[in-house]
Design an enzyme around this catalytic site. Sequence first.
Site, mmCIF file in Angstrom:
data_model
loop_
_atom_site.group_PDB
_atom_site.id
_atom_site.type_symbol
_atom_site.label_atom_id
_atom_site.label_comp_id
_atom_site.label_asym_id
_atom_site.label_seq_id
_atom_site.Cartn_x
_atom_site.Cartn_y
_atom_site.Cartn_z
ATOM 1 N N GLY A 1 -0.060 6.155 1.483
ATOM 2 C CA GLY A 1 1.080 5.610 0.744
ATOM 3 C C GLY A 1 2.425 6.128 1.223
ATOM 4 N N ARG B 1 5.790 -13.410 1.016
ATOM 5 C CA ARG B 1 5.373 -13.621 2.404
ATOM 6 C C ARG B 1 4.448 -14.835 2.509
ATOM 7 N NH1 ARG B 1 5.109 -7.763 3.857
ATOM 8 N NH2 ARG B 1 6.093 -6.755 2.100
ATOM 9 N N GLY C 1 0.815 -1.215 0.000
ATOM 10 C CA GLY C 1 0.000 0.000 0.000
ATOM 11 C C GLY C 1 0.845 1.259 0.000
ATOM 12 N N ASP D 1 1.321 -11.592 6.931
ATOM 13 C CA ASP D 1 1.896 -10.771 5.847
ATOM 14 C C ASP D 1 3.271 -10.239 6.245
ATOM 15 O OD1 ASP D 1 0.016 -9.425 7.653
ATOM 16 O OD2 ASP D 1 0.728 -7.583 6.722
ATOM 17 N N LYS E 1 10.024 1.971 0.291
ATOM 18 C CA LYS E 1 8.914 1.923 1.246
ATOM 19 C C LYS E 1 8.563 3.353 1.649
ATOM 20 C CE LYS E 1 7.747 -0.166 5.753
ATOM 21 N NZ LYS E 1 8.207 -1.107 6.782
ATOM 22 N N ASP F 1 9.771 -6.316 8.250
ATOM 23 C CA ASP F 1 8.784 -5.340 8.724
ATOM 24 C C ASP F 1 8.997 -4.959 10.183
ATOM 25 O OD1 ASP F 1 7.525 -4.452 6.564
ATOM 26 O OD2 ASP F 1 5.527 -5.112 7.132
HETATM 27 P P1 AMP Z 1 2.198 -3.157 8.153
HETATM 28 O O1 AMP Z 1 1.413 -3.071 9.400
HETATM 29 O O2 AMP Z 1 3.228 -2.082 7.996
HETATM 30 O O3 AMP Z 1 2.765 -4.517 7.914
HETATM 31 O O4 AMP Z 1 1.172 -2.856 6.972
HETATM 32 C C1 AMP Z 1 -0.030 -3.565 6.773
HETATM 33 C C2 AMP Z 1 -0.682 -3.149 5.478
HETATM 34 O O5 AMP Z 1 -1.059 -1.764 5.519
HETATM 35 C C3 AMP Z 1 0.196 -3.303 4.260
HETATM 36 O O6 AMP Z 1 -0.615 -3.721 3.190
HETATM 37 C C4 AMP Z 1 0.705 -1.909 4.027
HETATM 38 O O7 AMP Z 1 1.065 -1.674 2.685
HETATM 39 C C5 AMP Z 1 -0.485 -1.062 4.434
HETATM 40 N N1 AMP Z 1 -0.096 0.294 4.870
HETATM 41 C C6 AMP Z 1 0.558 0.649 5.994
HETATM 42 N N2 AMP Z 1 0.737 1.993 6.053
HETATM 43 C C7 AMP Z 1 0.188 2.512 4.923
HETATM 44 C C8 AMP Z 1 0.046 3.831 4.387
HETATM 45 N N3 AMP Z 1 0.507 4.906 5.022
HETATM 46 N N4 AMP Z 1 -0.591 3.961 3.205
HETATM 47 C C9 AMP Z 1 -1.055 2.899 2.538
HETATM 48 N N5 AMP Z 1 -0.967 1.639 2.987
HETATM 49 C C10 AMP Z 1 -0.350 1.425 4.165
HETATM 50 MG MG MG Z 2 3.800 -5.439 6.632
#
Ligand code: AMP
Ligand code: MG
Length: 488
Positions: free
Chosen positions: A128, A185, A94, A254, A115, A264
């Site tokens: 994003g 993953r 995302g 994930d 990232k 992560d």
């Molecule tokens: P994480 O908790 O970092 O492993 O992220 C979980 C999901 O949320 C993943 O699909 C990320 O790409 C999405 N995500 C986290 N932060 C953002 C953001 N600021 N904008 C868009 N997607 C996000």
């Molecule tokens: Mg993640």
Amino acid sequence: MTDNKPIVGWKLETSYADLPDLLYTKQQPVPVRAPKLIKLNESLAAELGLNAEALRGSDGVDVFAGNQVPDGAEPLAQAYAGHQFAYFNRLGDGRAVLLGEQITPRAERFDIQLKGSGRTPYSRGGDGRAALGPMLREYIISEAMHALGIPTTRSLAVVTTGEEIVRESLLPGAILTRIAASHIRVGTFQFAAQWGTLEELQALADYTIKRHYPDLQDGENRYVSFLREVIKRQAALIAKWQLVGFIHGVMNTDNMAISGESIDYGPCAFMDAYDPATVFSSIDREGRYAYGNQPYIGSWNLARLAEALLPLMDEDEEGAIELAQDALSDFGELYHQHWLQGMRKKLGIFNEEPEDEALIEAFMLLMQRNKADYTNTFRALTMDKPEDTVLFGTPEFAEWQERWMARLGRQEESKEDTLKLMKSSNPAVIPRNHRVEEALEAAEQGNLCVLDNLLAALSNPYAYTEEQADYALLPEDSPRPYRTFCGT
Ligand code: AMP
Ligand code: MG
């Protein structure tokens, strides 16, 4: 006309883009206003075959910022799913794009991922983007993990974007360039199993086997062997986490890489006082991802991988389930052996005796009862200074020490060799929470010295140098328990 500008040295391939369309979406990074390089990992750049000087110039920084795409790149956002705190969700990159795979001078293949590079079709409600603090935090912890000898994704660079992002307050936007054996993953397989055809799932499995487990390609039931190998790598990885007191904090499916690398670094942290119930993440209210739960969660996640692979393992579902259960049942013992062997080394034990486990458990209990700092207690024993531990002076510790000394007496190795083994197994420094916070705060104010000094101390955690001594100290007063927040 000749141009003396050094060239960066990208040698990118894009094998992931050959997989079925279901698994990704082509996506350019979204350009940013005013990129500025904050941190570059020069030794990692060299390992990747990249020229650090060129990376510091606009050719490098514009790539790290997503304003320019290097030759040979084919940026894409990967699709995946995941059990987040046990709830299944459709996810994907995302806020990240994969630029491609760098082929190193040693012919290894590494994902180059940005990232924080802007919205993608998988962004859902998110912007994003990423903030400087969390991206530097990932840089620090991932590099510390690497130096500790733990398989991990790595951090090549952090740039600020010159744009502010909205969180609880306005924060400086940043992008991390992450290097990984791959970003495949458990959740990638869950995605393919849930929304793909059998052919698409098989394409992903064959690709992953070829990339990470090439020896299995021609074997008998390669999908069963693949599951078994992933289980082995995760058992080894999580044992390593436990041995250094690392708490991942968000072991969603994930966030578990098929390569066996830690991935992560959001709300992760190292345990201070030894307690299996330790949780740092503010969102983990039930302690699902507590220190002592990590091996169990690892096996739970692997069961989700096994489920996703069932249709490939055997046409007959019952047969497949049996094969999966058989493979999964090995995790506990594999993990336990890695942990036990690691603990023996931490206590300077070379050979094996059946009573070792009881000796180790007694020590852990002493630490827990006395709220002893996990890292520093082993560190004090390693430095042959038991008087430095809070345990010292209690009759229970004296009794335990006697048992331990007697145990060391039942091996041939000298005291010198014993201490040497302990030194290579017990880090003198870990990224202590207050030190990490201090470095992030200074960096946000534009002062990068604190960060650089911390990174230097963490770069050789088994060195036991004088410069490292300060970094082993606990915060002077820690009235509130440390809390980490999701790395968004
Ligand atoms: P994480 O908790 O970092 O492993 O992220 C979980 C999901 O949320 C993943 O699909 C990320 O790409 C999405 N995500 C986290 N932060 C953002 C953001 N600021 N904008 C868009 N997607 C996000
Ligand atoms: Mg993640």
